[in-house]
Design a protein around this motif. Sequence first.
Motif, PDB file in Angstrom:
ATOM      1  N   VAL A  23       0.851  -1.205   0.000  1.00  0.00           N
ATOM      2  CA  VAL A  23       0.000   0.000   0.000  1.00  0.00           C
ATOM      3  C   VAL A  23       0.884   1.253   0.000  1.00  0.00           C
ATOM      4  O   VAL A  23       0.603   2.229  -0.714  1.00  0.00           O
ATOM      5  CB  VAL A  23      -0.955  -0.013   1.210  1.00  0.00           C
ATOM      6  CG1 VAL A  23      -1.657   1.334   1.361  1.00  0.00           C
ATOM      7  CG2 VAL A  23      -1.998  -1.111   1.053  1.00  0.00           C
ATOM      8  N   TRP A  25       3.925   1.507  -1.192  1.00  0.00           N
ATOM      9  CA  TRP A  25       4.535   1.596  -2.530  1.00  0.00           C
ATOM     10  C   TRP A  25       3.530   2.184  -3.526  1.00  0.00           C
ATOM     11  O   TRP A  25       3.873   3.063  -4.320  1.00  0.00           O
ATOM     12  CB  TRP A  25       4.990   0.203  -2.969  1.00  0.00           C
ATOM     13  CG  TRP A  25       5.547   0.141  -4.353  1.00  0.00           C
ATOM     14  CD1 TRP A  25       6.822   0.471  -4.747  1.00  0.00           C
ATOM     15  CD2 TRP A  25       4.858  -0.275  -5.546  1.00  0.00           C
ATOM     16  NE1 TRP A  25       6.952   0.287  -6.105  1.00  0.00           N
ATOM     17  CE2 TRP A  25       5.773  -0.170  -6.620  1.00  0.00           C
ATOM     18  CE3 TRP A  25       3.571  -0.727  -5.811  1.00  0.00           C
ATOM     19  CZ2 TRP A  25       5.432  -0.497  -7.924  1.00  0.00           C
ATOM     20  CZ3 TRP A  25       3.237  -1.054  -7.105  1.00  0.00           C
ATOM     21  CH2 TRP A  25       4.155  -0.941  -8.147  1.00  0.00           C
ATOM     22  N   LEU A  26       2.286   1.706  -3.446  1.00  0.00           N
ATOM     23  CA  LEU A  26       1.247   2.246  -4.332  1.00  0.00           C
ATOM     24  C   LEU A  26       1.044   3.737  -4.071  1.00  0.00           C
ATOM     25  O   LEU A  26       0.917   4.536  -5.005  1.00  0.00           O
ATOM     26  CB  LEU A  26      -0.089   1.521  -4.091  1.00  0.00           C
ATOM     27  CG  LEU A  26      -0.347   0.237  -4.848  1.00  0.00           C
ATOM     28  CD1 LEU A  26      -1.692  -0.352  -4.438  1.00  0.00           C
ATOM     29  CD2 LEU A  26      -0.341   0.485  -6.349  1.00  0.00           C
ATOM     30  N   GLY A  27       1.032   4.108  -2.794  1.00  0.00           N
ATOM     31  CA  GLY A  27       0.831   5.501  -2.424  1.00  0.00           C
ATOM     32  C   GLY A  27       1.929   6.397  -2.960  1.00  0.00           C
ATOM     33  O   GLY A  27       1.665   7.475  -3.504  1.00  0.00           O
TER      34      GLY A  27
ATOM     35  N   ALA B  21      -2.872  -1.177   7.541  1.00  0.00           N
ATOM     36  CA  ALA B  21      -2.115  -0.732   6.379  1.00  0.00           C
ATOM     37  C   ALA B  21      -2.447   0.733   6.107  1.00  0.00           C
ATOM     38  O   ALA B  21      -3.590   1.133   6.147  1.00  0.00           O
ATOM     39  CB  ALA B  21      -2.488  -1.578   5.178  1.00  0.00           C
ATOM     40  N   ARG B  22      -1.398   1.528   5.882  1.00  0.00           N
ATOM     41  CA  ARG B  22      -1.656   2.934   5.600  1.00  0.00           C
ATOM     42  C   ARG B  22      -2.181   3.073   4.190  1.00  0.00           C
ATOM     43  O   ARG B  22      -1.745   2.378   3.280  1.00  0.00           O
ATOM     44  CB  ARG B  22      -0.375   3.740   5.772  1.00  0.00           C
ATOM     45  CG  ARG B  22      -0.135   4.089   7.232  1.00  0.00           C
ATOM     46  CD  ARG B  22       1.092   4.925   7.368  1.00  0.00           C
ATOM     47  NE  ARG B  22       2.240   4.221   6.861  1.00  0.00           N
ATOM     48  CZ  ARG B  22       3.225   4.810   6.209  1.00  0.00           C
ATOM     49  NH1 ARG B  22       3.190   6.087   5.959  1.00  0.00           N
ATOM     50  NH2 ARG B  22       4.254   4.116   5.793  1.00  0.00           N
ATOM     51  N   VAL B  23      -3.112   3.938   3.992  1.00  0.00           N
ATOM     52  CA  VAL B  23      -3.713   4.094   2.676  1.00  0.00           C
ATOM     53  C   VAL B  23      -3.145   5.321   1.990  1.00  0.00           C
ATOM     54  O   VAL B  23      -2.812   6.298   2.644  1.00  0.00           O
ATOM     55  CB  VAL B  23      -5.244   4.223   2.772  1.00  0.00           C
ATOM     56  CG1 VAL B  23      -5.858   2.948   3.254  1.00  0.00           C
ATOM     57  CG2 VAL B  23      -5.620   5.352   3.695  1.00  0.00           C
ATOM     58  N   PRO B  24      -2.987   5.251   0.660  1.00  0.00           N
ATOM     59  CA  PRO B  24      -2.420   6.391  -0.039  1.00  0.00           C
ATOM     60  C   PRO B  24      -3.369   7.582  -0.024  1.00  0.00           C
ATOM     61  O   PRO B  24      -2.963   8.697  -0.087  1.00  0.00           O
ATOM     62  CB  PRO B  24      -2.196   5.880  -1.453  1.00  0.00           C
ATOM     63  CG  PRO B  24      -3.092   4.708  -1.588  1.00  0.00           C
ATOM     64  CD  PRO B  24      -3.245   4.129  -0.218  1.00  0.00           C
ATOM     65  N   ARG B  25      -4.650   7.324   0.051  1.00  0.00           N
ATOM     66  CA  ARG B  25      -5.596   8.418   0.055  1.00  0.00           C
ATOM     67  C   ARG B  25      -6.736   8.017   0.971  1.00  0.00           C
ATOM     68  O   ARG B  25      -7.339   6.968   0.805  1.00  0.00           O
ATOM     69  CB  ARG B  25      -6.105   8.633  -1.369  1.00  0.00           C
ATOM     70  CG  ARG B  25      -6.949   9.862  -1.515  1.00  0.00           C
ATOM     71  CD  ARG B  25      -7.316  10.020  -2.948  1.00  0.00           C
ATOM     72  NE  ARG B  25      -8.134  11.193  -3.132  1.00  0.00           N
ATOM     73  CZ  ARG B  25      -8.675  11.534  -4.271  1.00  0.00           C
ATOM     74  NH1 ARG B  25      -8.470  10.808  -5.339  1.00  0.00           N
ATOM     75  NH2 ARG B  25      -9.412  12.598  -4.370  1.00  0.00           N
ATOM     76  N   TYR B 225     -10.057  -2.344  -2.834  1.00  0.00           N
ATOM     77  CA  TYR B 225      -9.271  -1.135  -2.599  1.00  0.00           C
ATOM     78  C   TYR B 225      -7.946  -1.179  -3.372  1.00  0.00           C
ATOM     79  O   TYR B 225      -7.557  -0.201  -4.032  1.00  0.00           O
ATOM     80  CB  TYR B 225      -9.011  -0.986  -1.095  1.00  0.00           C
ATOM     81  CG  TYR B 225      -8.130   0.181  -0.781  1.00  0.00           C
ATOM     82  CD1 TYR B 225      -8.636   1.481  -0.800  1.00  0.00           C
ATOM     83  CD2 TYR B 225      -6.779   0.006  -0.498  1.00  0.00           C
ATOM     84  CE1 TYR B 225      -7.816   2.566  -0.547  1.00  0.00           C
ATOM     85  CE2 TYR B 225      -5.960   1.077  -0.241  1.00  0.00           C
ATOM     86  CZ  TYR B 225      -6.479   2.353  -0.269  1.00  0.00           C
ATOM     87  OH  TYR B 225      -5.667   3.427  -0.026  1.00  0.00           O
ATOM     88  N   LEU B 226      -7.254  -2.312  -3.289  1.00  0.00           N
ATOM     89  CA  LEU B 226      -5.943  -2.421  -3.935  1.00  0.00           C
ATOM     90  C   LEU B 226      -6.058  -2.353  -5.458  1.00  0.00           C
ATOM     91  O   LEU B 226      -5.276  -1.663  -6.122  1.00  0.00           O
ATOM     92  CB  LEU B 226      -5.257  -3.735  -3.515  1.00  0.00           C
ATOM     93  CG  LEU B 226      -4.791  -3.822  -2.059  1.00  0.00           C
ATOM     94  CD1 LEU B 226      -4.229  -5.210  -1.768  1.00  0.00           C
ATOM     95  CD2 LEU B 226      -3.742  -2.757  -1.759  1.00  0.00           C
ATOM     96  N   SER B 229      -6.840   1.200  -6.574  1.00  0.00           N
ATOM     97  CA  SER B 229      -5.662   2.071  -6.502  1.00  0.00           C
ATOM     98  C   SER B 229      -4.658   1.737  -7.608  1.00  0.00           C
ATOM     99  O   SER B 229      -4.098   2.622  -8.246  1.00  0.00           O
ATOM    100  CB  SER B 229      -4.976   1.922  -5.137  1.00  0.00           C
ATOM    101  OG  SER B 229      -5.862   2.239  -4.110  1.00  0.00           O
ATOM    102  N   ARG B 230      -4.439   0.433  -7.815  1.00  0.00           N
ATOM    103  CA  ARG B 230      -3.444   0.016  -8.811  1.00  0.00           C
ATOM    104  C   ARG B 230      -3.906   0.365 -10.224  1.00  0.00           C
ATOM    105  O   ARG B 230      -3.080   0.738 -11.079  1.00  0.00           O
ATOM    106  CB  ARG B 230      -3.187  -1.495  -8.686  1.00  0.00           C
ATOM    107  CG  ARG B 230      -2.036  -2.007  -9.528  1.00  0.00           C
ATOM    108  CD  ARG B 230      -0.738  -1.366  -9.069  1.00  0.00           C
ATOM    109  NE  ARG B 230       0.396  -1.720  -9.925  1.00  0.00           N
ATOM    110  CZ  ARG B 230       0.722  -1.053 -11.029  1.00  0.00           C
ATOM    111  NH1 ARG B 230       0.004  -0.014 -11.432  1.00  0.00           N
ATOM    112  NH2 ARG B 230       1.787  -1.411 -11.740  1.00  0.00           N
ATOM    113  N   LEU B 233      -3.386   4.052 -10.727  1.00  0.00           N
ATOM    114  CA  LEU B 233      -1.976   4.334 -11.006  1.00  0.00           C
ATOM    115  C   LEU B 233      -1.634   3.977 -12.455  1.00  0.00           C
ATOM    116  O   LEU B 233      -0.962   4.745 -13.158  1.00  0.00           O
ATOM    117  CB  LEU B 233      -1.091   3.533 -10.038  1.00  0.00           C
ATOM    118  CG  LEU B 233       0.405   3.599 -10.279  1.00  0.00           C
ATOM    119  CD1 LEU B 233       0.913   5.029 -10.134  1.00  0.00           C
ATOM    120  CD2 LEU B 233       1.161   2.684  -9.309  1.00  0.00           C
TER     121      LEU B 233
END
Lengths: 45, 262
Positions: A23, A25-27, B21-25, B225-226, B229-230, B233
Amino acid sequence: MDDNGGYVIAGFALTGGVLAAYVAWLGVRLRRARRSGAGTEQPRG
Amino acid sequence: MTSTYSPDGSAHSGGARPGAARVPRWSVLGAATVLALGVQAVLALWVAPADANQGDAQRLMYIHVPAAWLAYLAFTVTAVASVLWLWPRTRSVKWDLVAGASAEVGVVFTALTLALGSLWGRPVWGTWWEWDARLTTTAVLLFLYLGYLALRRTGDSPDERGRRCAIAALIAFADVPVVHFSVTWWETLHQEATVFNPKLETNITGTMAWTLLWSVVAFTILYVYLVRSRTQLAEMQEGLEERELANAIAERIETGESAVTV
């Protein structure tokens, strides 16, 4: 936890670590892509 | 290993994962993912009772089984997205990107499935690894999709890459049912499925069953979620590459024009 508790803790720690790393790395990649202007900038010419 | 799980031995043993797990957003989906995984960790580590035969080692079931389920789900989505890309009426670059994103997530969870299975196998089988049909076919699955991801990185036009990868994804997907049915088709050290076995007998009851169900739901939310996000990206990277190409072409044209002018 009994004598096998170490395996359980290792399993949960491994899963948490792998997912947190993925997560993160994605961020990082998403933030980098946003900073580079992906999805907003128009082509020149 | 026996195939049923219970605290009193009437039904027998299995694993889950911590959230955190930290989330990017920070989004609703991200918050739901963290919450679901946090609850799952509490249920798996503290609320669910220890198995009568395997003791606490069985708690690894609450992460091993959902990880395996996610691998199946991820590769199924990759296969479906690949078919949608190949089908002319539904062809869209979006399907190619979803296929790639889902395969990457699937690879992460297949590797986790193998590692967690190994951690579980050591205390209950007495070995980290056996060339058992389930373990071997799962390892083959991991390498097939690692190859698929490598194929995605080959430089080609999006169309060429999409076609090649879609076909490769469908070929690799053939291993998914082989993995699932390996415990039925061959004599294996690995137990049969606890829920989706040939007789459709649910060999888990009570709090253990609810904890396993919650674990599968939590991991499925994590998967959404993954992949979201992927895919986001990949779309941004795809757009960036297209613009860089367009800019390079524009620069070439400008240079060519000025050369002619000079």
